[in-house]
Write a protein that holds these residues in place. Structure first.
Motif, PDB file in Angstrom:
ATOM      1  N   PHE A  27     -34.733 -79.543 -31.956  1.00 36.17           N
ATOM      2  CA  PHE A  27     -34.874 -80.852 -31.314  1.00 36.17           C
ATOM      3  C   PHE A  27     -33.513 -81.545 -31.204  1.00 36.17           C
ATOM      4  O   PHE A  27     -33.266 -82.280 -30.241  1.00 36.17           O
ATOM      5  CB  PHE A  27     -35.856 -81.719 -32.086  1.00 36.17           C
ATOM      6  CG  PHE A  27     -37.297 -81.356 -31.858  1.00 36.17           C
ATOM      7  CD1 PHE A  27     -37.815 -81.229 -30.575  1.00 36.17           C
ATOM      8  CD2 PHE A  27     -38.154 -81.153 -32.937  1.00 36.17           C
ATOM      9  CE1 PHE A  27     -39.145 -80.896 -30.359  1.00 36.17           C
ATOM     10  CE2 PHE A  27     -39.486 -80.812 -32.729  1.00 36.17           C
ATOM     11  CZ  PHE A  27     -39.981 -80.684 -31.443  1.00 36.17           C
ATOM     12  N   SER A  28     -32.629 -81.320 -32.161  1.00 35.24           N
ATOM     13  CA  SER A  28     -31.286 -81.915 -32.096  1.00 35.24           C
ATOM     14  C   SER A  28     -30.497 -81.340 -30.921  1.00 35.24           C
ATOM     15  O   SER A  28     -29.789 -82.075 -30.217  1.00 35.24           O
ATOM     16  CB  SER A  28     -30.536 -81.683 -33.405  1.00 35.24           C
ATOM     17  OG  SER A  28     -31.150 -82.378 -34.474  1.00 35.24           O
ATOM     18  N   MET A  29     -30.593 -80.038 -30.702  1.00 35.25           N
ATOM     19  CA  MET A  29     -29.932 -79.448 -29.527  1.00 35.25           C
ATOM     20  C   MET A  29     -30.479 -80.046 -28.246  1.00 35.25           C
ATOM     21  O   MET A  29     -29.728 -80.345 -27.312  1.00 35.25           O
ATOM     22  CB  MET A  29     -30.124 -77.925 -29.522  1.00 35.25           C
ATOM     23  CG  MET A  29     -29.322 -77.174 -30.565  1.00 35.25           C
ATOM     24  SD  MET A  29     -29.254 -75.386 -30.239  1.00 35.25           S
ATOM     25  CE  MET A  29     -30.984 -74.935 -30.325  1.00 35.25           C
ATOM     26  N   LEU A  30     -31.796 -80.243 -28.197  1.00 30.53           N
ATOM     27  CA  LEU A  30     -32.436 -80.801 -27.006  1.00 30.53           C
ATOM     28  C   LEU A  30     -31.932 -82.216 -26.736  1.00 30.53           C
ATOM     29  O   LEU A  30     -31.569 -82.568 -25.608  1.00 30.53           O
ATOM     30  CB  LEU A  30     -33.955 -80.780 -27.196  1.00 30.53           C
ATOM     31  CG  LEU A  30     -34.843 -81.203 -26.031  1.00 30.53           C
ATOM     32  CD1 LEU A  30     -34.574 -80.376 -24.790  1.00 30.53           C
ATOM     33  CD2 LEU A  30     -36.317 -81.078 -26.442  1.00 30.53           C
ATOM     34  N   PHE A  31     -31.901 -83.050 -27.770  1.00 33.60           N
ATOM     35  CA  PHE A  31     -31.461 -84.440 -27.631  1.00 33.60           C
ATOM     36  C   PHE A  31     -29.967 -84.526 -27.308  1.00 33.60           C
ATOM     37  O   PHE A  31     -29.559 -85.193 -26.350  1.00 33.60           O
ATOM     38  CB  PHE A  31     -31.777 -85.202 -28.924  1.00 33.60           C
ATOM     39  CG  PHE A  31     -31.116 -86.546 -29.036  1.00 33.60           C
ATOM     40  CD1 PHE A  31     -31.349 -87.542 -28.088  1.00 33.60           C
ATOM     41  CD2 PHE A  31     -30.261 -86.828 -30.093  1.00 33.60           C
ATOM     42  CE1 PHE A  31     -30.736 -88.789 -28.202  1.00 33.60           C
ATOM     43  CE2 PHE A  31     -29.655 -88.063 -30.213  1.00 33.60           C
ATOM     44  CZ  PHE A  31     -29.888 -89.048 -29.261  1.00 33.60           C
TER      45      PHE A  31
ATOM     46  N   ALA B  78     -33.400 -85.007 -39.263  1.00 28.56           N
ATOM     47  CA  ALA B  78     -32.798 -84.485 -38.031  1.00 28.56           C
ATOM     48  C   ALA B  78     -33.824 -84.443 -36.903  1.00 28.56           C
ATOM     49  O   ALA B  78     -33.572 -84.926 -35.789  1.00 28.56           O
ATOM     50  CB  ALA B  78     -32.202 -83.093 -38.276  1.00 28.56           C
ATOM     51  N   GLY B  79     -34.981 -83.866 -37.175  1.00 26.65           N
ATOM     52  CA  GLY B  79     -36.021 -83.770 -36.146  1.00 26.65           C
ATOM     53  C   GLY B  79     -36.515 -85.128 -35.682  1.00 26.65           C
ATOM     54  O   GLY B  79     -36.667 -85.383 -34.486  1.00 26.65           O
ATOM     55  N   MET B  80     -36.771 -86.031 -36.631  1.00 26.86           N
ATOM     56  CA  MET B  80     -37.272 -87.364 -36.279  1.00 26.86           C
ATOM     57  C   MET B  80     -36.239 -88.159 -35.490  1.00 26.86           C
ATOM     58  O   MET B  80     -36.567 -88.884 -34.556  1.00 26.86           O
ATOM     59  CB  MET B  80     -37.658 -88.130 -37.537  1.00 26.86           C
ATOM     60  CG  MET B  80     -38.848 -87.573 -38.301  1.00 26.86           C
ATOM     61  SD  MET B  80     -40.381 -87.560 -37.346  1.00 26.86           S
ATOM     62  CE  MET B  80     -40.460 -85.836 -36.883  1.00 26.86           C
ATOM     63  N   THR B  81     -34.974 -88.022 -35.860  1.00 27.59           N
ATOM     64  CA  THR B  81     -33.912 -88.749 -35.154  1.00 27.59           C
ATOM     65  C   THR B  81     -33.766 -88.241 -33.731  1.00 27.59           C
ATOM     66  O   THR B  81     -33.612 -89.030 -32.786  1.00 27.59           O
ATOM     67  CB  THR B  81     -32.578 -88.605 -35.922  1.00 27.59           C
ATOM     68  OG1 THR B  81     -32.746 -89.132 -37.239  1.00 27.59           O
ATOM     69  CG2 THR B  81     -31.459 -89.356 -35.224  1.00 27.59           C
ATOM     70  N   ALA B  82     -33.830 -86.925 -33.564  1.00 27.68           N
ATOM     71  CA  ALA B  82     -33.720 -86.356 -32.215  1.00 27.68           C
ATOM     72  C   ALA B  82     -34.879 -86.799 -31.324  1.00 27.68           C
ATOM     73  O   ALA B  82     -34.680 -87.178 -30.159  1.00 27.68           O
ATOM     74  CB  ALA B  82     -33.672 -84.832 -32.304  1.00 27.68           C
ATOM     75  N   LEU B  83     -36.099 -86.780 -31.862  1.00 25.42           N
ATOM     76  CA  LEU B  83     -37.267 -87.178 -31.067  1.00 25.42           C
ATOM     77  C   LEU B  83     -37.223 -88.665 -30.711  1.00 25.42           C
ATOM     78  O   LEU B  83     -37.518 -89.058 -29.576  1.00 25.42           O
ATOM     79  CB  LEU B  83     -38.551 -86.846 -31.828  1.00 25.42           C
ATOM     80  CG  LEU B  83     -38.894 -85.360 -31.889  1.00 25.42           C
ATOM     81  CD1 LEU B  83     -39.941 -85.094 -32.966  1.00 25.42           C
ATOM     82  CD2 LEU B  83     -39.390 -84.861 -30.542  1.00 25.42           C
ATOM     83  N   ALA B  84     -36.850 -89.508 -31.688  1.00 26.22           N
ATOM     84  CA  ALA B  84     -36.749 -90.942 -31.405  1.00 26.22           C
ATOM     85  C   ALA B  84     -35.639 -91.207 -30.389  1.00 26.22           C
ATOM     86  O   ALA B  84     -35.801 -92.035 -29.479  1.00 26.22           O
ATOM     87  CB  ALA B  84     -36.472 -91.705 -32.701  1.00 26.22           C
TER      88      ALA B  84
ATOM     89  N   LEU C 169     -26.505 -87.357 -36.288  1.00 25.96           N
ATOM     90  CA  LEU C 169     -26.722 -85.921 -36.117  1.00 25.96           C
ATOM     91  C   LEU C 169     -25.390 -85.165 -36.150  1.00 25.96           C
ATOM     92  O   LEU C 169     -25.315 -84.049 -36.673  1.00 25.96           O
ATOM     93  CB  LEU C 169     -27.479 -85.643 -34.817  1.00 25.96           C
ATOM     94  CG  LEU C 169     -28.944 -86.096 -34.827  1.00 25.96           C
ATOM     95  CD1 LEU C 169     -29.572 -85.930 -33.447  1.00 25.96           C
ATOM     96  CD2 LEU C 169     -29.753 -85.335 -35.878  1.00 25.96           C
ATOM     97  N   ALA C 170     -24.344 -85.779 -35.609  1.00 24.76           N
ATOM     98  CA  ALA C 170     -23.028 -85.143 -35.679  1.00 24.76           C
ATOM     99  C   ALA C 170     -22.590 -84.994 -37.134  1.00 24.76           C
ATOM    100  O   ALA C 170     -21.981 -83.982 -37.521  1.00 24.76           O
ATOM    101  CB  ALA C 170     -22.004 -85.959 -34.891  1.00 24.76           C
ATOM    102  N   SER C 171     -22.923 -85.987 -37.965  1.00 33.43           N
ATOM    103  CA  SER C 171     -22.564 -85.916 -39.386  1.00 33.43           C
ATOM    104  C   SER C 171     -23.359 -84.847 -40.118  1.00 33.43           C
ATOM    105  O   SER C 171     -22.977 -84.423 -41.220  1.00 33.43           O
ATOM    106  CB  SER C 171     -22.798 -87.281 -40.056  1.00 33.43           C
ATOM    107  OG  SER C 171     -24.183 -87.511 -40.297  1.00 33.43           O
ATOM    108  N   GLN C 172     -24.487 -84.419 -39.521  1.00 31.12           N
ATOM    109  CA  GLN C 172     -25.331 -83.395 -40.134  1.00 31.12           C
ATOM    110  C   GLN C 172     -24.977 -81.985 -39.674  1.00 31.12           C
ATOM    111  O   GLN C 172     -25.614 -81.010 -40.092  1.00 31.12           O
ATOM    112  CB  GLN C 172     -26.804 -83.669 -39.807  1.00 31.12           C
ATOM    113  CG  GLN C 172     -27.335 -84.981 -40.358  1.00 31.12           C
ATOM    114  CD  GLN C 172     -27.329 -85.006 -41.863  1.00 31.12           C
ATOM    115  OE1 GLN C 172     -28.036 -84.248 -42.516  1.00 31.12           O
ATOM    116  NE2 GLN C 172     -26.512 -85.879 -42.448  1.00 31.12           N
ATOM    117  N   SER C 173     -23.972 -81.864 -38.814  1.00 31.21           N
ATOM    118  CA  SER C 173     -23.559 -80.545 -38.323  1.00 31.21           C
ATOM    119  C   SER C 173     -22.787 -79.800 -39.410  1.00 31.21           C
ATOM    120  O   SER C 173     -21.768 -80.277 -39.906  1.00 31.21           O
ATOM    121  CB  SER C 173     -22.690 -80.703 -37.076  1.00 31.21           C
ATOM    122  OG  SER C 173     -22.221 -79.452 -36.629  1.00 31.21           O
TER     123      SER C 173
END
Length: 281
Positions: free
Chosen positions: A84-88, A26-32, A59-63
């Motif tokens: 980071f997901s909220m930020l992205f 989740a964190g890596m996907t949001a940052l990328a 990320l939606a699938s991880q909610s």
């Protein structure tokens, strides 16, 4: 451009990125995803539109039903990924033109904000996991990630309770030494202030709209006289990239002549570290 190309070619078919043996997706996907948004692409336009769409879908699938974005079983520090997901995703929401996707993102982020409030500790901070899962442990780094994510949600039109952010700002201030440095966590004894977390705290306070109080200049003064931040070549603490991820935001937002000199030095260091294939270790 080489760095973005490397990211595009190393995205999984499911839409995510990870690190250290498939951890922290989740964190890596949001940052990328944020790196690709910074290039100018959106979910519908630009060179990396498809990559961004895949990242959003992952990320939606991880909610989760409780609002957490991430996998609490696979990720033992899921609060970072959530922040980071909220930020992205809030940045995606701000640019999203498709009405159906906007509604999906708004509902997802509204739940994510609610989870944040429930995961906050009584003292106002956050730990690597929720207050319940972590027995009330909290620390400055994850707290800052949550506040930036919450502020981004609020900027995108997602309702964010003011008391949640107010409690977090008080927590950061409670972690501050008389010299203007921020400790790892409140109530800490036997350890000094940490320049990287102090820089992160300023960036967080700027995002929360706190620019001109007596408190922020005190933190700035601490950072500007600390060699861990001012000596760009110094990289012996293990937290260089974390520190300058935030300190760069601070100097850019401050907008003084210090920014251009700092930017050029950091840019040269980062380019020198880059591998031939466009990646960094």
């Amino acid at each position: 451009s080489k760095g973005l190309e490397w990211l595009a070619h190393n995205q999984s078919r499911l839409g995510h990125w990870s690190a250290n043996q498939n951890q922290y997706p989740a964190g890596m996907t949001a940052l990328a995803g944020m790196a690709m948004i910074a290039e100018g692409s959106t979910t519908t336009q630009g060179k990396y539109a498809e990559n961004i769409r895949l990242a959003v879908d992952f990320l939606a699938s991880q909610s989760r039903s409780n609002g957490l974005i991430g996998d609490p079983i696979r990720d033992n520090r899921y609060t970072y990924g959530h922040g980071f997901s909220m930020l992205f995703l809030s940045q995606v929401l701000g640019e999203e033109e498709d009405e159906e996707r906007r509604e999906i993102l708004m509902a997802l982020l509204t739940k994510a904000v609610k989870f944040c409030g429930q995961a906050q500790t009584p003292s106002g901070g956050w730990g690597y996991v929720s207050a319940k899962d972590g027995n009330g442990f909290d620390e400055g780094s994850t707290t800052i990630t949550q506040v930036q994510g919450l502020r981004a949600c609020r900027n995108a039109g997602v309702p964010v309770p003011k008391e949640t952010i107010d409690k977090a700002i008080k927590y950061i201030k409670d972690c501050t030494t008389p010299e203007g440095g921020v400790l790892y966590r409140s109530g800490m004894t036997g350890g000094g202030a940490r320049p990287p977390i102090t820089a992160a705290a300023i960036a967080c306070l700027f995002n929360a709209g706190d620019y001109d109080s007596e408190y922020v200049p005190k933190l700035l003064k601490f950072c500007k006289k600390n060699p861990e931040l001012t000596n760009i070549a110094q990289d012996n603490t293990g937290h260089w990239h974390y520190a300058h991820y935030y300190y760069s935001q601070v100097l850019y937002r401050e907008g003084t002549k210090d920014w251009e000199d700092y930017r050029d030095k950091v840019f040269r260091k980062l380019v020198n570290e880059q591998g031939g294939d466009g990646s960094w270790n």
